[in-house]
Design an enzyme around this catalytic site. Structure first.
Site, mmCIF file in Angstrom:
data_model
loop_
_atom_site.group_PDB
_atom_site.id
_atom_site.type_symbol
_atom_site.label_atom_id
_atom_site.label_comp_id
_atom_site.label_asym_id
_atom_site.label_seq_id
_atom_site.Cartn_x
_atom_site.Cartn_y
_atom_site.Cartn_z
ATOM 1 N N GLN A 37 46.885 20.727 24.469
ATOM 2 C CA GLN A 37 45.544 21.069 24.830
ATOM 3 C C GLN A 37 45.349 22.685 24.367
ATOM 4 O OE1 GLN A 37 45.202 20.475 28.990
ATOM 5 N NE2 GLN A 37 47.216 21.169 29.301
ATOM 6 N N GLU A 112 54.415 19.122 36.326
ATOM 7 C CA GLU A 112 53.234 19.397 35.164
ATOM 8 C C GLU A 112 53.761 19.510 33.628
ATOM 9 O OE1 GLU A 112 50.495 20.634 33.006
ATOM 10 O OE2 GLU A 112 49.975 20.760 35.252
ATOM 11 N N ASP A 161 46.437 16.347 40.650
ATOM 12 C CA ASP A 161 45.437 17.333 40.396
ATOM 13 C C ASP A 161 45.359 17.349 38.762
ATOM 14 O OD1 ASP A 161 43.796 19.593 40.066
ATOM 15 O OD2 ASP A 161 45.345 21.064 40.420
#
Length: 302
Positions: A37, A112, A161
């Site tokens: 990203q 993550e 999240d």
């Protein structure tokens, strides 16, 4: 990065057509494209530092605590003994910071996928990145799907999240993901996932709620106010393996003194209860999902 123009960042995305939140920018602190990203960190004029992923505001220093506290303490205070917690995503460290505050939590595992977000947060967003250094936390860089498939019946609470359902986060809003979370929970376990805004993404909210409802014994949806998110509001879908769970009434209620010692600025037992009171149009949309199932249990009871 085309959201930056003439000293302003504007959040432009088809997920909320016709709506754009703009932040006045003093300085671009960091800009890069990772494997997954675009990552942008801004020093804004009125909202402190801001993290932007793929052109979407993830958090600002002025109001991030509202999101982090609610996505963490709604599930933690709904579980009778949340000792072991898994966080999927949360690379900024804010959720880890909040989860570690809960006195019952003994260990936190975080997965993550983007290591660049972790490093950027530690360097430029220390008010959240501090959570990544908590001694309760074990951090893994990798894919949450794969991790949960290898860790079954291990966690009391799983918190997702995630960013919005674009790019690497799309898979976190699918039925298969909710099933993986279910299988990674201990008996009676609880999940909480970011679920969008009813004002601009009611279709996404309804679909996410449906996935959760078809996977867990108890399901509910809550909202929190976050001014720098689209429409100023964000939702959370919660699911429990226990039919006895009542998300609307917290099991752990902190006193005002305890809330102060935990440095809570948004969450309280009253806010917990109020977050499940939905506007009629949103409640009707979720009730319709429930009414289309064979048991026809109303969301207010489930």
């Amino acid at each position: 990065m085309n959201g930056l123009k003439e000293g302003w960042f504007s959040e432009l995305n088809s997920l909320w057509p016709g709506i754009s939140l703009s932040l006045e920018v003093n300085e671009v602190l960091h800009s890069e494209k990772s494997e997954y990203q675009d990552i942008l960190v801004l020093q804004t004029k009125a909202h402190g530092r801001a993290l932007i992923l793929d052109g979407i505001i993830q958090c600002t220093e002025s109001d991030e605590f509202a999101y982090q506290e609610m996505i963490s303490f709604l599930p933690l205070c709904s579980h009778p003994s949340p000792k072991k917690v898994l966080i999927v995503g949360g690379g900024d460290g804010g959720v880890a910071r909040e989860v570690a505050k809960h006195p019952d939590v003994e260990s936190i595992v975080q997965v993550e996928i983007d290591s660049h977000v972790l490093e950027v947060s530690k360097k430029y967003l220390p008010f959240m990145g501090v959570g990544l250094n908590n001694p309760k936390l074990t951090l893994h860089v990798g894919d949450g799907f794969r991790f949960m498939a290898q860790h079954r019946q291990e966690f009391d609470v799983i918190i997702t999240d995630s960013s919005d359902p674009v790019g690497p986060a799309v898979c976190l809003f699918e039925q298969s993901y909710f099933e993986l979370m279910r299988d990674a929970l201990k008996p009676g376990g609880i999940i909480c996932s970011q679920a969008g805004t009813v004002w601009a993404n009611l279709d996404i909210v309804a679909q996410t709620f449906q996935h959760c409802y078809h996977t867990f014994r108890k399901t509910s949806f809550a909202c929190a106010s976050v001014p720098t998110y689209p429409t100023g509001q964000i939702g959370f879908v919660l699911g429990s393996l226990s039919p006895e769970t009542n998300f609307k009434e917290p099991l752990r209620i902190f006193t005002e003194t305890e809330l102060d010692s935990l440095k809570m600025r948004y969450y309280s037992a009253d806010v917990h209860r109020a977050s499940f009171a939905l506007p009629r149009f949103a409640k009707k949309a979720l009730d319709e999902i429930v009414s289309n199932t064979s048991d026809e249990i109303n969301t207010s009871d489930r």
